[in-house]
Design a protein around this motif. Structure first.
Motif, PDB file in Angstrom:
ATOM      1  N   ALA A 140       0.814  -1.216   0.000  1.00 29.50           N
ATOM      2  CA  ALA A 140       0.000   0.000   0.000  1.00 29.50           C
ATOM      3  C   ALA A 140       0.844   1.261   0.000  1.00 29.50           C
ATOM      4  CB  ALA A 140      -0.929  -0.002   1.210  1.00 29.50           C
ATOM      5  N   VAL A 141       1.937   1.276   0.771  1.00 29.91           N
ATOM      6  CA  VAL A 141       2.738   2.503   0.901  1.00 29.91           C
ATOM      7  C   VAL A 141       3.304   2.962  -0.432  1.00 29.91           C
ATOM      8  CG1 VAL A 141       4.839   3.456   1.914  1.00 29.91           C
ATOM      9  CG2 VAL A 141       3.220   2.209   3.349  1.00 29.91           C
ATOM     10  N   PRO A 142       3.945   2.085  -1.252  1.00 31.53           N
ATOM     11  CA  PRO A 142       4.428   2.571  -2.556  1.00 31.53           C
ATOM     12  C   PRO A 142       3.320   3.102  -3.447  1.00 31.53           C
ATOM     13  CG  PRO A 142       5.457   0.477  -2.005  1.00 31.53           C
ATOM     14  CD  PRO A 142       4.377   0.688  -1.001  1.00 31.53           C
ATOM     15  N   ILE A 143       2.148   2.468  -3.403  1.00 35.38           N
ATOM     16  CA  ILE A 143       1.032   2.959  -4.213  1.00 35.38           C
ATOM     17  C   ILE A 143       0.628   4.360  -3.769  1.00 35.38           C
ATOM     18  CG2 ILE A 143      -1.402   2.585  -4.760  1.00 35.38           C
ATOM     19  CD1 ILE A 143      -0.885  -0.404  -4.633  1.00 35.38           C
TER      20      ILE A 143
ATOM     21  N   VAL B 173       0.459  10.176  -4.790  1.00 35.35           N
ATOM     22  CA  VAL B 173       0.612  11.564  -4.341  1.00 35.35           C
ATOM     23  C   VAL B 173       1.547  12.334  -5.269  1.00 35.35           C
ATOM     24  CG1 VAL B 173       1.490  13.024  -2.482  1.00 35.35           C
ATOM     25  CG2 VAL B 173       0.084  11.027  -1.940  1.00 35.35           C
ATOM     26  N   LEU B 174       2.685  11.719  -5.627  1.00 36.46           N
ATOM     27  CA  LEU B 174       3.612  12.379  -6.546  1.00 36.46           C
ATOM     28  C   LEU B 174       2.964  12.612  -7.900  1.00 36.46           C
ATOM     29  CD1 LEU B 174       6.930  10.485  -5.741  1.00 36.46           C
ATOM     30  CD2 LEU B 174       6.354  12.828  -5.124  1.00 36.46           C
ATOM     31  N   PHE B 175       2.184  11.652  -8.376  1.00 33.86           N
ATOM     32  CA  PHE B 175       1.499  11.809  -9.657  1.00 33.86           C
ATOM     33  C   PHE B 175       0.507  12.958  -9.601  1.00 33.86           C
ATOM     34  CE2 PHE B 175      -2.128  10.990 -12.416  1.00 33.86           C
ATOM     35  CZ  PHE B 175      -1.505  10.849 -13.648  1.00 33.86           C
TER      36      PHE B 175
END
Length: 323
Positions: A109-112, A117-119
Motif C-alpha cells: 500500500a505505501v508505494p502505491i 501523491v507524486l502523480f
C-alpha cells in the motif's frame, strides 16, 4: 584464545568499516559546495519567472518525500541489523515466518500511496504550467537548428495595426506554425528576428550564443519549432525546458519578474556540436524591449526566419496486408 576474545576480534573490522563509511558520508556532505543559503532550493537556481516557484516547490516536495522514505527504509534496516543479529551464545536457525499479512499489506500500500501523491502534484503543476493564455502579451517563435537558435518576434514594431497588409498566415517562413499559435500575435505584427551561430557572443557578458530579449512583468508565449532534429529549449533559471521537435509545434508561457542576463542551452543531444547550442536571455523593462525591437528593424532584420518543418499528419499504418 577465549571465545569472547575471538568475538571481539571478529567485530573490529566491522567497526572499522562503519567508521570509514561515516567518514565518507561526512566528506560527501561537506564537499558539495552548497551553503545553508542554497539548501532550501536544493541545488536549483534562483527563479526568475512567476511560474518557476511552482516548479521549485514540486522539486522540494519530491526531495522531502524521498527523504522521509529514505529515513523509514534506513530505520528498518538498522532496526533489523541491531535486533535480529545472531546471538553470541546460540548458533541456531531463527524462527522462520513465511507470511506476515500486515507487513505485506504495508509494503504494497505505501508505494502505491507515494506514487499516487507524486502523480497528483506533478499532473496538477504540469497542467498549470502548460496552459497558455488565449491572448499573451508577446509571442516569440524560437527556432532550433544545427547548431544555434533564431528568435522570431511576432510584434507590431511600428505601432500601426494597419501594417503590414498581409496576415501572418501568408508568410511562407511561418508555414510550420499552426494557425492557433499565429492568431495569438498582435494585429499588424510585422515581426523582427535575431539569429545566431555558435560563434555569436553576448555584447554585455561575452557569453556564447545569440541573445533573446524579453520584457519584465509581461507574459511571453514561446512557440517552439525545429528545422532539422529534436532540440530542447532550456533557460536554466526558468527551471523548466521543453522539446523542440521537427514537424510538431510545442509552446509554453512565462512571465519574467527579474531583470538580468541568463544562460540558456539545448538540453537534447542533437548531434556533433550539441554542446555549442548555447544562447542568452536578457530580461529588460518593457520600454527597453520595444526599443530593442526597433533596433533590430533598423538593422534590416525585419520579417521572420524560416520556422522549420511543417506540421505532419498522424502516422498511418503503411504495411501491406497479405491476402
Amino acid at each position: 584464545m577465549s571465545p569472547n576474545g575471538s568475538d571481539r576480534s571478529s567485530r573490529r573490522p566491522v567497526r572499522r568499516k562503519l567508521l570509514q563509511a561515516l567518514a565518507a558520508g561526512a566528506v560527501l556532505a561537506t564537499a558539495t559546495g552548497c551553503t545553508s543559503k542554497d539548501f532550501p532550493r536544493l541545488g536549483m537556481p534562483t527563479p526568475v519567472t512567476e511560474e518557476a516557484p511552482r516548479i521549485l516547490s514540486l522539486w522540494q516536495g519530491s526531495w522531502a518525500a524521498a527523504l522521509v522514505t529514505g529515513i523509514l527504509v534506513w530505520g528498518l534496516i538498522i532496526w533489523s541489523v541491531i535486533f535480529h543479529r545472531r546471538s553470541r551464545t546460540k548458533v541456531e536457525v531463527p524462527q522462520q515466518t513465511r507470511y506476515n499479512m500486515p507487513i505485506e499489506a504495508l509494503y504494497t500500500a505505501v508505494p502505491i500511496i507515494i506514487v499516487s501523491v507524486l502523480f497528483y502534484f506533478t499532473a496538477r503543476d504540469e497542467n498549470k504550467l502548460l496552459t497558455n493564455p488565449e491572448k499573451p502579451q508577446h509571442v516569440v517563435n524560437v527556432v532550433g537548428f544545427q547548431w544555434s537558435w533564431a528568435f522570431n518576434y511576432m510584434e507590431d514594431v511600428d505601432g500601426n495595426a494597419a501594417t503590414p497588409a498581409k496576415p501572418l498566415r501568408e508568410n511562407k517562413e511561418l508555414d510550420a506554425i499552426p494557425d492557433r499559435f499565429l492568431k495569438k500575435a498582435p494585429q499588424g505584427a510585422e515581426g523582427v528576428y535575431d539569429i545566431g551561430v555558435p560563434g555569436t557572443r553576448n555584447d554585455q557578458t561575452n557569453n556564447p550564443g545569440p541573445t533573446l530579449w524579453l520584457p519584465k512583468g509581461e507574459t511571453v508565449e514561446f512557440v517552439l519549432t525545429s528545422r532539422d532534429v529534436i532540440h530542447s529549449f532550456w533557460v536554466v533559471p526558468f527551471l523548466m525546458k521543453q522539446d523542440v521537435i521537427p514537424g510538431h509545434t510545442n509552446s509554453f508561457t512565462v512571465t519574467p519578474n527579474k531583470e538580468g542576463t541568463f544562460l540558456g542551452k539545448c538540453a537534447e543531444l542533437c548531434g556533433q556540436d550539441h554542446s555549442r547550442m548555447l544562447f542568452n536571455v536578457k530580461v529588460v523593462s518593457p520600454e527597453r524591449y520595444k526599443q530593442h525591437l526597433k533596433e533590430l528593424a533598423a538593422k534590416g532584420q525585419t520579417g521572420y526566419q524560416p520556422a522549420g518543418i511543417a506540421m505532419t499528419d498522424h502516422a498511418k499504418n503503411a504495411e501491406t496486408k497479405n491476402k
